[in-house]
Write an enzyme that holds these catalytic residues in place. Structure first.
Site: not given
Ligand code: NAP
Ligand code: GLV
Length: 315
Positions: A230, A278
């Site tokens: 993350r 992402h």
């Protein structure tokens, strides 16, 4: 009748509905319309929620929920909700499509840095034909932070390619060809050997900011960092400083504290950073629907679902 509420932030509801119904034809799928702040239908009829980033406070308004399924492996998008129902199991996404995709991406990026592709790209742009030094795979030390579902598989496949692979987790692991380091006591020795460091940790209070100056200083000089966990694992300013000083040679970043990555981020144009939006791995509807349905069946048989998040550990 079993009813599932589906919410994504991508326009793929038709695909998901078909995949879920393929594996459980009697499942009723209610789609939470894209960008709508709330679901439309009768909330008391919802048995299951399969969601990505639901707005805070909405899940608690579903009084008969039996499980909350995350559309992704990470569940930090759910635990940001201070009103997340405390008595409903939260299930992480574990499915072979997501695992296979992550392993592909990690192998690709590790090899990209191992084989000095950033340097060759720079040479190509400059029209330079030059053979650079080569490190044999057994002399390349790769370290994976997080040896769970995703990190464990990537580590095993990298070891099969002959790289010298180690991993770090909370508890020790036995993975063929992968050296295991565990807990706070194992971190320093693990970092000291990691020439290419991959982050596949979940985001928790313990792991937030782990890719920062203190960690970078413990890596061999000229190490490479790949962050697919993350964005909040990384202290962005510390990475830029470490790249500037040469402590870190290069990085691949797939996740960011702010997504989409702002247009003025220095990462976009940094010569030593590979940026992807992402996409390291994406849940595959067919195989994911199979995993969700398998868990619904378990719950209907009175068994505990698999891959339930341990709220005390935070992942
Ligand atoms: P997982 O199976 O829960 O594995 C987590 C691993 O991290 C476990 O090995 C765990 O140790 C270790 N860990 C957790 N906290 C730790 C700590 N404080 N110290 C040391 N080790 C710790 O999770 P996963 O399915 O592999 O997914 C990992 C993460 O990948 C997700 O949470 C998500 O953020 C990220 N992800 C990113 C993408 C992308 O496209 N970029 C896609 C999917 C997932 P133990 O095994 O000892 O418990
Ligand atoms: C994606 O980031 C996931 O958590 O699956």
């Amino acid at each position: 009748m079993t009813r599932l509420l589906f919410k994504s932030d991508l326009d793929r509801a038709d695909l998901w509905t078909a995949a879920l119904k393929k594996h459980k034809p009697d499942l009723e799928v209610e789609v939470w319309p894209l960008r709508a702040p709330e679901p439309a239908g009768d909330r008391s009829a919802i048995d299951y929620a399969l969601v990505w980033k639901p707005p805070a406070g909405v899940l608690k308004t579903l009084p008969n929920l039996k499980a909350i399924f995350s559309l992704g492996a990470g569940i930090d998008h759910l635990f940001g909700d201070p009103e997340l129902p405390g008595d409903v199991p939260v299930v992480r996404m574990v499915e072979r499509g997501l695992t296979a995709g992550m392993t592909e991406y990690v192998v690709m990026q590790v090899l990209y840095h191992h084989r000095r592709m950033l340097d060759y790209r720079a040479q190509q742009r400059a029209g330079v034909w030059d053979e650079l030094s080569f490190v044999a795979p057994w002399d390349r030390k790769v370290g994976i932070l997080g040896l769970g579902q995703l990190g464990g598989d990537a580590a095993e496949k990298l070891a099969l390619l002959g790289l010298d692979v180690a991993g770090w987790s909370r508890t020790p692991k036995e993975i063929p060809g992968v050296a295991s380091y565990a807990g706070a006591a194992g971190l320093e020795a693990f970092l000291a050997r990691s020439q290419i460091l991959v982050c596949l940790l979940p985001l928790t209070e313990e792991t937030r900011g782990i890719l920062g100056a203190e960690t970078f200083a413990k890596l061999p000089r000229g190490a490479c960092v790949i962050n697919v966990g993350r964005g909040e694992h990384l202290v962005e300013a510390d990475l830029l400083e470490a790249l500037e000083s040469g402590q870190i040679d290069s990085a691949t970043l797939d996740v960011f504290a702010r997504e989409p990555l702002p247009a003025d981020s220095p990462f976009w144009s940094h010569e030593r950073i590979v940026v992807t939006p992402h996409v390291a791995s994406i849940t595959v509807p067919d195989t994911a629907a199979e995993a969700v349905v398998e868990n619904i069946r378990r719950i209907e048989r009175g068994e505990a679902p698999r891959n339930v998040v341990d709220r005390d550990r935070g992942y």
